[in-house]
Motif scaffolding. Sequence first.
Motif, PDB file in Angstrom:
ATOM      1  N   SER A   1       0.789  -1.230   0.000  1.00  0.00           N
ATOM      2  CA  SER A   1       0.000   0.000   0.000  1.00  0.00           C
ATOM      3  C   SER A   1       0.822   1.280   0.000  1.00  0.00           C
ATOM      4  O   SER A   1       0.267   2.368  -0.183  1.00  0.00           O
ATOM      5  CB  SER A   1      -0.945   0.009   1.205  1.00  0.00           C
ATOM      6  N   ASP A   2       2.127   1.185   0.206  1.00  0.00           N
ATOM      7  CA  ASP A   2       2.973   2.380   0.105  1.00  0.00           C
ATOM      8  C   ASP A   2       3.780   2.396  -1.187  1.00  0.00           C
ATOM      9  O   ASP A   2       4.643   3.254  -1.369  1.00  0.00           O
ATOM     10  CB  ASP A   2       3.903   2.514   1.313  1.00  0.00           C
ATOM     11  N   ASP A   3       3.483   1.469  -2.076  1.00  0.00           N
ATOM     12  CA  ASP A   3       4.184   1.386  -3.356  1.00  0.00           C
ATOM     13  C   ASP A   3       3.276   1.823  -4.502  1.00  0.00           C
ATOM     14  O   ASP A   3       2.111   2.174  -4.302  1.00  0.00           O
ATOM     15  CB  ASP A   3       4.691  -0.039  -3.595  1.00  0.00           C
TER      16      ASP A   3
ATOM     17  N   LEU B   1      11.419  -1.536  -9.668  1.00  0.00           N
ATOM     18  CA  LEU B   1      12.212  -0.324  -9.481  1.00  0.00           C
ATOM     19  C   LEU B   1      12.197   0.081  -8.008  1.00  0.00           C
ATOM     20  O   LEU B   1      11.146   0.034  -7.360  1.00  0.00           O
ATOM     21  CB  LEU B   1      11.661   0.821 -10.321  1.00  0.00           C
ATOM     22  N   LEU B   2      13.354   0.462  -7.491  1.00  0.00           N
ATOM     23  CA  LEU B   2      13.438   1.037  -6.157  1.00  0.00           C
ATOM     24  C   LEU B   2      13.311   2.552  -6.265  1.00  0.00           C
ATOM     25  O   LEU B   2      13.908   3.170  -7.153  1.00  0.00           O
ATOM     26  CB  LEU B   2      14.776   0.678  -5.500  1.00  0.00           C
ATOM     27  N   TRP B   3      12.555   3.138  -5.362  1.00  0.00           N
ATOM     28  CA  TRP B   3      12.346   4.583  -5.353  1.00  0.00           C
ATOM     29  C   TRP B   3      12.757   5.127  -3.988  1.00  0.00           C
ATOM     30  O   TRP B   3      12.136   4.840  -2.981  1.00  0.00           O
ATOM     31  CB  TRP B   3      10.887   4.902  -5.636  1.00  0.00           C
ATOM     32  N   GLN B   4      13.834   5.892  -3.963  1.00  0.00           N
ATOM     33  CA  GLN B   4      14.333   6.458  -2.713  1.00  0.00           C
ATOM     34  C   GLN B   4      14.854   7.859  -2.960  1.00  0.00           C
ATOM     35  O   GLN B   4      15.648   8.080  -3.878  1.00  0.00           O
ATOM     36  CB  GLN B   4      15.452   5.584  -2.125  1.00  0.00           C
TER      37      GLN B   4
ATOM     38  N   PRO C   1      10.298  -2.994 -16.155  1.00  0.00           N
ATOM     39  CA  PRO C   1       9.778  -2.809 -14.799  1.00  0.00           C
ATOM     40  C   PRO C   1       8.326  -2.339 -14.803  1.00  0.00           C
ATOM     41  O   PRO C   1       7.940  -1.488 -15.604  1.00  0.00           O
ATOM     42  CB  PRO C   1      10.692  -1.724 -14.214  1.00  0.00           C
ATOM     43  N   THR C   2       7.529  -2.911 -13.917  1.00  0.00           N
ATOM     44  CA  THR C   2       6.130  -2.507 -13.788  1.00  0.00           C
ATOM     45  C   THR C   2       5.768  -2.140 -12.353  1.00  0.00           C
ATOM     46  O   THR C   2       4.645  -1.711 -12.094  1.00  0.00           O
ATOM     47  CB  THR C   2       5.178  -3.641 -14.235  1.00  0.00           C
ATOM     48  N   TYR C   3       6.698  -2.295 -11.431  1.00  0.00           N
ATOM     49  CA  TYR C   3       6.424  -2.088 -10.005  1.00  0.00           C
ATOM     50  C   TYR C   3       7.444  -1.122  -9.422  1.00  0.00           C
ATOM     51  O   TYR C   3       8.635  -1.220  -9.703  1.00  0.00           O
ATOM     52  CB  TYR C   3       6.493  -3.427  -9.255  1.00  0.00           C
ATOM     53  N   ILE C   4       6.964  -0.201  -8.599  1.00  0.00           N
ATOM     54  CA  ILE C   4       7.833   0.796  -7.961  1.00  0.00           C
ATOM     55  C   ILE C   4       7.795   0.584  -6.452  1.00  0.00           C
ATOM     56  O   ILE C   4       6.758   0.783  -5.810  1.00  0.00           O
ATOM     57  CB  ILE C   4       7.406   2.228  -8.305  1.00  0.00           C
ATOM     58  N   TYR C   5       8.915   0.171  -5.905  1.00  0.00           N
ATOM     59  CA  TYR C   5       9.045  -0.167  -4.484  1.00  0.00           C
ATOM     60  C   TYR C   5       9.616   1.039  -3.749  1.00  0.00           C
ATOM     61  O   TYR C   5      10.748   1.446  -3.986  1.00  0.00           O
ATOM     62  CB  TYR C   5       9.973  -1.377  -4.351  1.00  0.00           C
ATOM     63  N   ARG C   6       8.811   1.605  -2.862  1.00  0.00           N
ATOM     64  CA  ARG C   6       9.203   2.795  -2.128  1.00  0.00           C
ATOM     65  C   ARG C   6      10.040   2.393  -0.907  1.00  0.00           C
ATOM     66  O   ARG C   6       9.584   1.596  -0.074  1.00  0.00           O
ATOM     67  CB  ARG C   6       7.978   3.578  -1.668  1.00  0.00           C
ATOM     68  N   ILE C   7      11.244   2.940  -0.790  1.00  0.00           N
ATOM     69  CA  ILE C   7      12.084   2.674   0.376  1.00  0.00           C
ATOM     70  C   ILE C   7      11.861   3.772   1.399  1.00  0.00           C
ATOM     71  O   ILE C   7      12.099   4.946   1.131  1.00  0.00           O
ATOM     72  CB  ILE C   7      13.575   2.593  -0.011  1.00  0.00           C
ATOM     73  N   ARG C   8      11.387   3.365   2.569  1.00  0.00           N
ATOM     74  CA  ARG C   8      11.099   4.320   3.642  1.00  0.00           C
ATOM     75  C   ARG C   8      12.034   4.073   4.815  1.00  0.00           C
ATOM     76  O   ARG C   8      12.218   2.939   5.249  1.00  0.00           O
ATOM     77  CB  ARG C   8       9.657   4.176   4.128  1.00  0.00           C
ATOM     78  N   GLU C   9      12.628   5.122   5.328  1.00  0.00           N
ATOM     79  CA  GLU C   9      13.456   5.004   6.520  1.00  0.00           C
ATOM     80  C   GLU C   9      12.578   4.609   7.708  1.00  0.00           C
ATOM     81  O   GLU C   9      11.463   5.078   7.857  1.00  0.00           O
ATOM     82  CB  GLU C   9      14.167   6.328   6.824  1.00  0.00           C
ATOM     83  N   GLY C  10      13.129   3.723   8.539  1.00  0.00           N
ATOM     84  CA  GLY C  10      12.384   3.274   9.705  1.00  0.00           C
ATOM     85  C   GLY C  10      11.579   2.017   9.460  1.00  0.00           C
ATOM     86  O   GLY C  10      10.974   1.467  10.379  1.00  0.00           O
ATOM     87  N   SER C  11      11.551   1.512   8.207  1.00  0.00           N
ATOM     88  CA  SER C  11      10.845   0.266   7.936  1.00  0.00           C
ATOM     89  C   SER C  11      11.693  -0.899   8.416  1.00  0.00           C
ATOM     90  O   SER C  11      12.867  -0.766   8.725  1.00  0.00           O
ATOM     91  CB  SER C  11      10.583   0.130   6.432  1.00  0.00           C
ATOM     92  N   ILE C  12      11.088  -2.085   8.462  1.00  0.00           N
ATOM     93  CA  ILE C  12      11.787  -3.271   8.950  1.00  0.00           C
ATOM     94  C   ILE C  12      12.968  -3.632   8.053  1.00  0.00           C
ATOM     95  O   ILE C  12      13.920  -4.277   8.479  1.00  0.00           O
ATOM     96  CB  ILE C  12      10.805  -4.464   9.064  1.00  0.00           C
ATOM     97  N   THR C  13      12.927  -3.184   6.799  1.00  0.00           N
ATOM     98  CA  THR C  13      14.018  -3.512   5.880  1.00  0.00           C
ATOM     99  C   THR C  13      15.212  -2.588   6.046  1.00  0.00           C
ATOM    100  O   THR C  13      16.295  -2.880   5.557  1.00  0.00           O
ATOM    101  CB  THR C  13      13.529  -3.439   4.418  1.00  0.00           C
ATOM    102  N   THR C  14      15.021  -1.450   6.737  1.00  0.00           N
ATOM    103  CA  THR C  14      16.123  -0.488   6.854  1.00  0.00           C
ATOM    104  C   THR C  14      16.590  -0.276   8.289  1.00  0.00           C
ATOM    105  O   THR C  14      17.576   0.418   8.508  1.00  0.00           O
ATOM    106  CB  THR C  14      15.703   0.882   6.265  1.00  0.00           C
TER     107      THR C  14
END
Length: 323
Positions: free
Chosen positions: A89-91, A119-122, A202-215
Motif C-alpha cells: 500500500s505504500d508502493d 524499481l526502487l524509489w528512494q 519494470p512494472t512495479y515501484i518499491y518505495r524505500i522508507r526510513e524506519g521500515s523493517i528492511t532499513t
Amino acid sequence: MLLSIIVPVYNVQEFLDDCVKSILNQRMTDFELILVDDGSPDECPRKCDEWARKDLKVKVIHKKNGGLSDARNYGIANAKGDYIWLVDSDDLITEKALQKIKEYIQRFPEADVLSVPVLLWQDGKYSLHGSKVGLRSGIAQLSNSDYVSKGYTLTPSARYVVKSFMYKKHNLQFIKGVLHEDIPFAHMLMGLAKNIAVLPEPTYIYRIREGSITTTPCIKSCYSLVESYKHIVEFKKVNITPEEEPWFLNLMYDYFYEIFLRIYPFLGKKEYDEFMAKYGDYVKREFNKIKIGIHGKRKILLYIFNISPKLFSYLIYKKRGSH
C-alpha cells in the motif's frame, strides 16, 4: 476476470491514495482491486471505503489486525481473478503496468508465474532492484530451476503475478507471525511453479522508507528467519523431489546469508551472544547440510562461517554495503 490485485492496508494514510490511483488509472480494466484493511488505526479504513464508492472495481475487506501475512492471505482467499498480484500500500505500479502484464499473460498462458522487474524509489531517485539478468538475457520463459540458477532476484513478493490455482491447488500461503515473509514465500513459489515468464520492463515501484523493517536493525529478524527456515525444511520434505533438491538447497542459503547480514550491527553485543547461545549450533548444523547445493563463492563463505561466524557476517555485510 483476468486479475485480482491485493493491497494490504495498515497505517499508510499518507501513501494509500497514490497507490490506489496508480492502479485505477490504468487503461487495462479487466481486474478487481481488493483493499484489505488490517485493522488500521488511522484514516485508511475511511479512505478504503471512499475508493470503493468511487469505483466498482474496488472491493474492501475490514478485518481485525493480524499482520501483513494474514492480510495477504485474506485477500488471496477472496480473490476472483485468474491471476493474483500482491501490491504493497505504500508502493506504486508503472503507467502501463497492467497492459504489459496482460500481453505477457496472453503470450505465455502456460506459465504459472509472471515475474516483473522492480524499481526502487528512494529520495526521488529510481534504480533497478536486484539482478539485471532479466533485462539483458532476452529469455522470456524458463523453468523454476533455470530461473534460480541464472540469478534472477527472488524478492519482493510483488515481483510475481501468480495463477490463482497455484494458491488453491497447493494451499500456498504467507507464513503468519514472521518478519521478512517474502523470503519463504518466494522459495515456496519457486518450488511449486514449473514455468515462469519474465517481463523485460519494470512494472512495479518499491518505495524505500526510513524506519521500515528492511532499513532498521532488528535482532527479531534473525530469530524470525530461523523460524522461516524451519518451515521451508518441512516444505522441502513434502514438495521437492531428489532431482530438484540441489538447486533448492542453493535457495536455502538465503536464510543463513540474511541472518548474518542482519546480525552484523549486533556483533560484540549481548543480542548476538544470546542468539548464538540459542541457535548457534542449530544454524551451523543446518548450514552445513546444504553444502551439496552451493558452489563457488558460497562454498568458500561456508568454509569461512565454520571458522568464524563473525567473520562471515562481516564479509557479507561489507560486500552488501559496497553495492
